[in-house]
Design an enzyme around this catalytic site. Structure first.
Site, short mmCIF file in Angstrom:
data_model
loop_
_atom_site.label_atom_id
_atom_site.label_comp_id
_atom_site.label_asym_id
_atom_site.label_seq_id
_atom_site.Cartn_x
_atom_site.Cartn_y
_atom_site.Cartn_z
N CYS A 37 -1.12 48.65 -11.16
CA CYS A 37 0.01 47.77 -11.47
C CYS A 37 -0.53 46.55 -12.21
O CYS A 37 -1.36 45.81 -11.67
CB CYS A 37 0.70 47.36 -10.17
SG CYS A 37 1.96 46.10 -10.38
N CYS B 36 4.61 46.63 -3.86
CA CYS B 36 4.36 47.66 -4.85
C CYS B 36 3.08 48.37 -4.43
O CYS B 36 2.04 47.74 -4.32
CB CYS B 36 4.19 47.04 -6.24
SG CYS B 36 3.46 48.19 -7.42
N TYR C 102 -7.04 2.92 6.10
CA TYR C 102 -6.22 1.83 5.60
C TYR C 102 -6.18 0.58 6.48
O TYR C 102 -5.64 -0.43 6.07
CB TYR C 102 -4.80 2.28 5.27
CG TYR C 102 -4.11 3.07 6.36
CD1 TYR C 102 -3.72 2.48 7.55
CD2 TYR C 102 -3.83 4.43 6.17
CE1 TYR C 102 -3.08 3.21 8.53
CE2 TYR C 102 -3.18 5.16 7.15
CZ TYR C 102 -2.81 4.54 8.33
OH TYR C 102 -2.18 5.27 9.29
N CYS D 169 5.36 47.41 -12.93
CA CYS D 169 4.90 48.75 -13.31
C CYS D 169 5.93 49.84 -13.04
O CYS D 169 5.72 51.00 -13.42
CB CYS D 169 3.60 49.09 -12.58
SG CYS D 169 3.82 49.31 -10.81
N LYS E 290 10.86 3.20 2.61
CA LYS E 290 10.90 4.66 2.48
C LYS E 290 11.74 5.06 1.27
O LYS E 290 12.87 4.60 1.14
CB LYS E 290 11.52 5.27 3.74
CG LYS E 290 10.56 5.27 4.91
CD LYS E 290 10.50 6.67 5.47
CE LYS E 290 9.52 6.77 6.61
NZ LYS E 290 9.31 8.15 7.01
N LYS F 202 2.26 4.69 1.45
CA LYS F 202 2.43 5.24 2.79
C LYS F 202 2.22 6.75 2.70
O LYS F 202 3.06 7.48 2.17
CB LYS F 202 3.84 4.92 3.30
CG LYS F 202 4.07 5.30 4.74
CD LYS F 202 5.41 4.76 5.23
CE LYS F 202 5.60 5.02 6.71
NZ LYS F 202 5.56 6.45 7.04
N GLU G 83 0.84 -1.20 0.00
CA GLU G 83 0.00 0.00 0.00
C GLU G 83 0.87 1.24 0.00
O GLU G 83 2.03 1.18 0.39
CB GLU G 83 -0.87 0.03 1.28
CG GLU G 83 -1.78 -1.16 1.41
CD GLU G 83 -2.36 -1.28 2.82
OE1 GLU G 83 -2.05 -0.44 3.67
OE2 GLU G 83 -3.12 -2.23 3.03
N CYS H 299 9.01 48.33 -8.85
CA CYS H 299 8.19 47.17 -9.19
C CYS H 299 8.56 46.63 -10.57
O CYS H 299 8.60 47.38 -11.54
CB CYS H 299 6.72 47.58 -9.17
SG CYS H 299 5.63 46.29 -9.78
N ASP I 259 1.82 10.67 3.52
CA ASP I 259 2.56 11.58 4.38
C ASP I 259 1.57 12.58 4.97
O ASP I 259 1.44 13.71 4.52
CB ASP I 259 3.63 12.30 3.55
CG ASP I 259 4.71 12.87 4.44
OD1 ASP I 259 4.70 12.57 5.65
OD2 ASP I 259 5.56 13.61 3.93
ZN LIG Z 1 3.70 47.34 -9.58
#
Ligand SMILES: [Zn+2]
Length: 651
Positions: free
Chosen positions: A418, A412, A214, A397, A303, A104, A102, A394, A106
């Site tokens: 922007c 910004c 499981y 822009c 693992k 495993k 099966e 930025c 996480d």
């Molecule tokens: Zn910007």
């Protein structure tokens, strides 16, 4: 009625194969809610409406598992798996027979206790013997059955499973956290664990958690499975969500094939796994093999090794987020890691670059272990390349960037002027957690912006068929489909509408809190700092963000324009009078009236009812056997009313 809702929820959340539309399900659910509201005596704890009902906790209680939750011995090579099998064979003096392989997962292991088919308790693994009680939080997860279905359900049974967050949900969570300048989750596992440990189940309910069951732990004697494979089938029959990959393998070679196959598809799975579990299938053989200290001899975890790779940092790009946050992204010399070619990695913020002392051309160590997005974990060789400086203007822009006093993040300030911020704001506005406009993905939004058809969110609701069909890749049919999606997105909820406004630091959770306190848009627009700051769980900075947002004429106008263009939501319960406004009540102990009724009485008079006692609490209604909340209230000097005093107040 309850059965119907339960059945369709099962089709949707467990089988991922709905028979009715979302809207039909919602209608059914609302109907059930209405029936139960009118007849509170009919409500049972396993009703689908009771998922979010638990009270916030001050601390998690501990609870003993009926059968211990074991940890598995680990292997990292096929040779070790073969050695384990040989050891089993010689211990038994016979072959172990079939094995079950099966995935495993996480995530976070949980133990679900069902009595007479009803979920009565959910606990974390803890130390394997004693875990923490997280029942109220687990009940909010839609794929957790509140009641088992089908035949042959034991008197009591412990069902073991893993709670996890899908990779895509994890990524969008972190993207939002970056926007809000909040702490990031390091991995999907970490975010699942954090969500389960929320003190308030309502907060857990807003996180996209899922469950895979499981195995079966302890159970009553009326259940006598012969093999592990059989228990998996039973779980499936009982309505539990079971992963699709468990495979019966005859020998070590077949296990090795399974491990190799899973290794190849690992990166395309929508959830994180960190290995494969191999179990002896026959349960009598499992009992014969027994345990070695706390580990079963009849199972082992393979693992996959964490994968590191060396590569060169070519440059750092700066991306502009929805609210103007500037995020550095590492551009790397492409490198193979875990069978995937990686050419960029996250750096979170400028401080991370300085902490690692990175320069252009530095040799770095990349890691992809548990984390989805590869991460630079070390600077192996700085080199003498140019320093990496944060931009002053930025990248989208050209506006000069600013840095808030308490922030590590550059921003910004140009807002919707922007282009990058406008684009991200529109994408966010159309996303599932906001107005949920299907068909308005990144590409489509980009196209509409380029064509100049959208200059702000509300323009979406002015789009016309004749203009849309002139766009590339958009025929008459799909233009109509888009317009239909836009039309139906107008029907939303008030919290989602607030969320869609894009106020800095305001996400789904906070939007709900705001919606509860300010029943109409005009109430919210005119809210003062004190009223905002008085909301529990809303910090002063957030109150200021709301204030700043509505101080701008264009924002007020945009919010009102959305409503004028037809965006609407069902009215929320509004107080009938405001005699108790500004009071924050906590209910505790056993009272002769149902708690929901007491709560309704208070809310109807403008009070707010909270789950836990804090310095903001103004009144505590303490019934019989009131416990820690009463003690806390006494400690804080909060006004405490018993049943007689409470009734006098409302006579
Ligand atoms: Zn910007």
């Amino acid at each position: 009625m309850r059965e119907a809702v339960r059945y369709h929820a099962y089709r949707y959340f467990v089988l991922d194969d709905p028979e009715i539309t979302d809207a039909e399900y919602d209608a059914l659910y609302d109907q059930l809610l209405a029936i139960e509201r009118d007849n509170p005596a009919l409500i049972t704890p396993d009703s689908p409406t009771q998922r979010v009902g638990g009270e916030p906790l001050n601390a998690f209680q501990s609870v003993d598992h009926r059968a211990p939750m074991l940890s598995l011995g680990k292997c990292s090579t096929i040779e070790e798996v073969e050695a384990w099998l040989r050891r089993c064979g010689s211990d038994l003096d016979r072959d172990v027979g079939d094995l079950m392989c099966e995935l495993k997962f996480d995530g976070v292991a949980v133990n679900l206790l069902y009595e007479n088919g009803v979920l009565v308790q959910a606990a974390t693994r803890g130390d394997g013997t004693t875990g923490e009680l997280i029942t109220a939080n687990v009940k909010t997860i839609q794929s957790v059955p509140l009641r088992l279905m089908g035949e042959g359900i034991p008197n009591w049974v412990e069902i073991r499973g893993e709670i996890y967050i899908k990779i895509a949900d994890f990524e969008s969570y972190n993207a939002r956290a970056v926007e809000k300048g909040e702490r990031l989750f390091v991995s999907p596992r970490n975010s699942a664990a954090g969500s389960l440990r929320q003190k308030d189940p309502a907060m857990t309910a807003m996180r996209p958690l899922s469950l895979f069951c499981y195995s079966v732990g302890g159970h009553s004697n009326d259940y006598e499975p012969q093999t592990h494979e059989e228990t998996i089938e039973d779980l499936r029959r009982w309505g539990c969500r079971v992963n699709e990959y468990p495979t019966k393998c005859a020998n070590a070679t077949a296990c090795a094939d399974f491990i190799a196959r899973v290794g190849e598809m690992r990166d395309s799975l929508p959830y994180e796994i960190d290995g494969v579990v191999i179990k002896v299938n026959d349960l009598a053989t499992q009992r014969d093999l027994g345990f070695y200290i706390r580990q079963p001899r009849w199972a082992v975890a393979f693992k996959y090794p964490p994968v590191d790779a060396r590569t060169q940092l070519k440059d750092v790009d700066y991306q502009v987020g929805r609210t103007g946050a500037i995020t550095p992204v590492a551009r790397l010399e492409p490198v193979q890691i875990d069978r995937v070619t990686v050419s960029n990695a996250t750096l979170h913020n400028q401080d991370e670059i300085e902490r690692l002392g990175l320069r252009k051309g530095s040799t770095v160590m990349l890691r992809r272990a548990g984390d989805v997005i590869p991460k630079i974990v070390a600077n192996l060789e700085t080199g003498d390349g140019p320093e990496i400086k944060a931009p002053e203007c930025c990248p989208s822009c050209g506006t000069k960037l600013t840095r808030g006093e308490d922030e590590t993040i550059l921003r910004c300030p140009a807002q919707l002027a922007c282009p990058a911020q406008l684009q991200n704001a529109v994408i966010y506005f159309c996303s599932r957690e906001c107005l949920d406009i299907r068909g308005m993905g990144t590409k489509r939004v980009e196209q509409l912006l380029e064509a100049g058809l959208i200059k702000r969110n509300s323009d979406i609701f002015t789009l016309q068929q004749d203009v849309l069909v002139k766009l590339e890749r958009l025929g008459e049919k799909s233009a109509q489909a888009l317009l239909d999606a836009i039309e139906s997105a107008k029907e939303t909820t008030y919290p989602r509408f607030i969320n869609s406004l894009g106020i800095r630091n305001i996400g789904e959770d906070t939007s709900t809190l705001l919606a509860d306190r300010f029943p109409t848009l005009e109430d919210l627009i005119n809210a003062g700092y004190d009223a905002l700051n008085a909301i529990e769980n809303i910090a002063g900075t957030i109150a200021q963000n709301v204030l700043d947002f509505f101080a701008i004429e264009a924002n007020r106008e945009e919010a009102r324009r959305l409503v004028a263009l037809g965006v609407r939501w069902p009215k929320r319960e509004t107080p009938t009078s405001l005699e108790l406004a500004d009071q924050i009540w906590v209910l505790t102990g056993k009272t002769s009236r149902p708690r929901a009724e007491v709560k309704a009485m208070l809310v109807a008079r403008g009070a707010k009812v909270s789950g836990s006692v804090s310095k903001n609490t103004t009144h505590v209604f303490a019934g019989e056997n009131a416990g820690s909340k009463l003690a806390k209230a006494q400690e804080l000097g909060v006004r405490i009313l018993d049943e007689t005093e409470f009734n006098a107040l409302f006579s």
